[in-house]
Design an enzyme around this catalytic site. Structure first.
Site, PDB file in Angstrom:
ATOM      1  N   ARG A   1     128.383 109.869 116.906  1.00 17.84           N
ATOM      2  CA  ARG A   1     129.265 111.182 116.905  1.00 17.84           C
ATOM      3  C   ARG A   1     129.117 111.462 115.607  1.00 17.84           C
ATOM      4  NH1 ARG A   1     134.700 109.315 118.755  1.00 17.84           N
ATOM      5  NH2 ARG A   1     135.604 111.278 118.658  1.00 17.84           N
TER       6      ARG A   1
ATOM      7  N   ARG B   1     142.679 104.378 116.864  1.00 15.95           N
ATOM      8  CA  ARG B   1     143.198 105.565 117.583  1.00 15.95           C
ATOM      9  C   ARG B   1     143.698 105.035 118.997  1.00 15.95           C
ATOM     10  NH1 ARG B   1     140.708 111.432 117.558  1.00 15.95           N
ATOM     11  NH2 ARG B   1     138.947 110.543 118.708  1.00 15.95           N
TER      12      ARG B   1
ATOM     13  N   ARG C   1     130.949 123.814 117.629  1.00 19.05           N
ATOM     14  CA  ARG C   1     130.121 122.759 117.112  1.00 19.05           C
ATOM     15  C   ARG C   1     128.716 122.953 116.904  1.00 19.05           C
ATOM     16  NH1 ARG C   1     134.656 118.895 119.427  1.00 19.05           N
ATOM     17  NH2 ARG C   1     133.939 116.754 118.601  1.00 19.05           N
TER      18      ARG C   1
ATOM     19  N   ARG D   1     139.966 105.749 123.713  1.00 15.41           N
ATOM     20  CA  ARG D   1     139.257 106.509 124.234  1.00 15.41           C
ATOM     21  C   ARG D   1     137.817 105.914 124.395  1.00 15.41           C
ATOM     22  NH1 ARG D   1     139.262 112.367 121.183  1.00 15.41           N
ATOM     23  NH2 ARG D   1     136.865 111.884 121.342  1.00 15.41           N
TER      24      ARG D   1
ATOM     25  N   LYS E   1     141.777 116.997 113.182  1.00 16.30           N
ATOM     26  CA  LYS E   1     141.947 118.325 113.280  1.00 16.30           C
ATOM     27  C   LYS E   1     143.071 118.443 114.657  1.00 16.30           C
ATOM     28  CE  LYS E   1     137.659 118.517 114.976  1.00 16.30           C
ATOM     29  NZ  LYS E   1     137.275 117.415 114.765  1.00 16.30           N
TER      30      LYS E   1
HETATM   31  P1  AMP Z   1     136.494 115.549 120.797  1.00 12.48           P
HETATM   32  O1  AMP Z   1     137.791 115.258 121.561  1.00 12.48           O
HETATM   33  O2  AMP Z   1     136.847 117.064 120.237  1.00 12.48           O
HETATM   34  O3  AMP Z   1     136.439 114.243 119.725  1.00 12.48           O
HETATM   35  O4  AMP Z   1     135.435 115.660 121.730  1.00 12.48           O
HETATM   36  C1  AMP Z   1     135.021 114.730 122.374  1.00 12.48           C
HETATM   37  C2  AMP Z   1     133.675 114.730 123.021  1.00 12.48           C
HETATM   38  O5  AMP Z   1     133.508 115.992 123.818  1.00 12.48           O
HETATM   39  C3  AMP Z   1     132.463 115.266 121.956  1.00 12.48           C
HETATM   40  O6  AMP Z   1     131.951 113.908 121.270  1.00 12.48           O
HETATM   41  C4  AMP Z   1     131.502 115.924 122.918  1.00 12.48           C
HETATM   42  O7  AMP Z   1     130.920 115.041 123.617  1.00 12.48           O
HETATM   43  C5  AMP Z   1     132.463 116.723 123.745  1.00 12.48           C
HETATM   44  N1  AMP Z   1     132.947 118.062 122.988  1.00 12.48           N
HETATM   45  C6  AMP Z   1     134.039 118.441 122.793  1.00 12.48           C
HETATM   46  N2  AMP Z   1     133.960 119.653 122.019  1.00 12.48           N
HETATM   47  C7  AMP Z   1     132.592 119.919 122.231  1.00 12.48           C
HETATM   48  C8  AMP Z   1     131.743 121.253 121.902  1.00 12.48           C
HETATM   49  N3  AMP Z   1     132.378 122.074 121.127  1.00 12.48           N
HETATM   50  N4  AMP Z   1     130.419 121.320 122.015  1.00 12.48           N
HETATM   51  C9  AMP Z   1     129.887 120.492 122.681  1.00 12.48           C
HETATM   52  N5  AMP Z   1     130.450 119.051 123.110  1.00 12.48           N
HETATM   53  C10 AMP Z   1     131.691 118.874 123.009  1.00 12.48           C
END
Ligand code: AMP
Length: 214
Positions: A171, A126, A87, A160, A13
């Site tokens: 996740r 990654r 989400r 990360r 994404k």
């Molecule tokens: P990402 O970089 O999109 O994979 O997000 C990393 C982490 O940030 C996720 O595993 C959540 O803990 C938090 N996070 C990101 N976006 C959201 C969202 N829309 N709602 C809740 N937690 C989020």
């Protein structure tokens, strides 16, 4: 036009959002990046959010919605490209309210899919440049020099903290339980555009453009 990118972690994404936001002149809003910036800055939101991120869980809806509201109302743009938000169903409803207040609506929801096995492999390999945030994949998009960003060779690439195997599993479970129901939510509203996320970056970009401009 306002576009939402939906899909499990590691589906690509973020990579596609960067390419398409530039191409369509949209403001990219990646909630994961916004939260990581808050964590790095040790802001009250960052301190609160950290334990959720590190456990592979979602940050509470009200915190996320407030953060997105801040970004959307601060600057005026031709449109937003939302990556990683909403989400949950509650976030999708919050987004509808937010956009309504701005006289906008979601034009399309691009749902990217790849097999779970591929997602796990992609996340495990990654790596990120700590200076510019560029994302590499050790298997498919490696840097020119091992462990170093092509543009910032002084910086060693990092992983990360939530890309470690136990957290990746969590996740994915969270995605299935809390985020996948959005597929039905948006399909019922006629907004869902399903795209195969397997293949190289350019190939997937072409598929997304095809569903956005049918
Ligand atoms: P990402 O970089 O999109 O994979 O997000 C990393 C982490 O940030 C996720 O595993 C959540 O803990 C938090 N996070 C990101 N976006 C959201 C969202 N829309 N709602 C809740 N937690 C989020």
């Amino acid at each position: 036009m306002n576009i939402v990118f939906l899909g499990p972690p590691g589906v690509g994404k973020g990579t596609q959002a960067r390419v398409l936001a530039a191409r369509y002149n949209l403001k990219p809003v990646a909630t994961g990046d916004l939260i990581r910036a808050e964590v790095a800055a040790k802001s009250p939101l960052g301190i609160e959010a950290r334990k959720f991120i590190e456990g592979g869980n979602l940050v509470p809806d009200d915190l996320i919605i407030r953060m997105v509201e801040g970004v959307m109302t601060r600057e005026d743009h031709g449109g937003f490209l939302l990556d990683g938000f909403p989400r949950t169903i509650a976030q999708a409803e919050g987004l509808d309210q937010l956009l309504k207040g701005l006289g906008r609506k979601v034009r399309a929801v691009v749902s990217l899919g790849v097999s779970e096995e591929k997602v796990v492999n992609r996340l495990g390999s990654r790596r990120i440049c700590p200076v510019c945030g560029r994302v590499y994949n050790l298997l498919h998009q490696p840097p020119k020099v091992e462990g170093r960003c092509d543009d910032h060779p002084e910086a060693e690439l990092t992983q990360r903290s939530d890309d470690v195997p136990e957290t990746v599993r969590r996740r994915l479970d969270v995605y299935k339980a809390q985020t996948a129901p959005l597929i039905t939510y948006y399909r019922q509203r006629g907004l869902l555009r399903e795209v195969d996320g397997d293949g190289d970056v350019d190939e997937v970009t072409l598929r997304i453009e095809a569903v956005l401009n049918p």
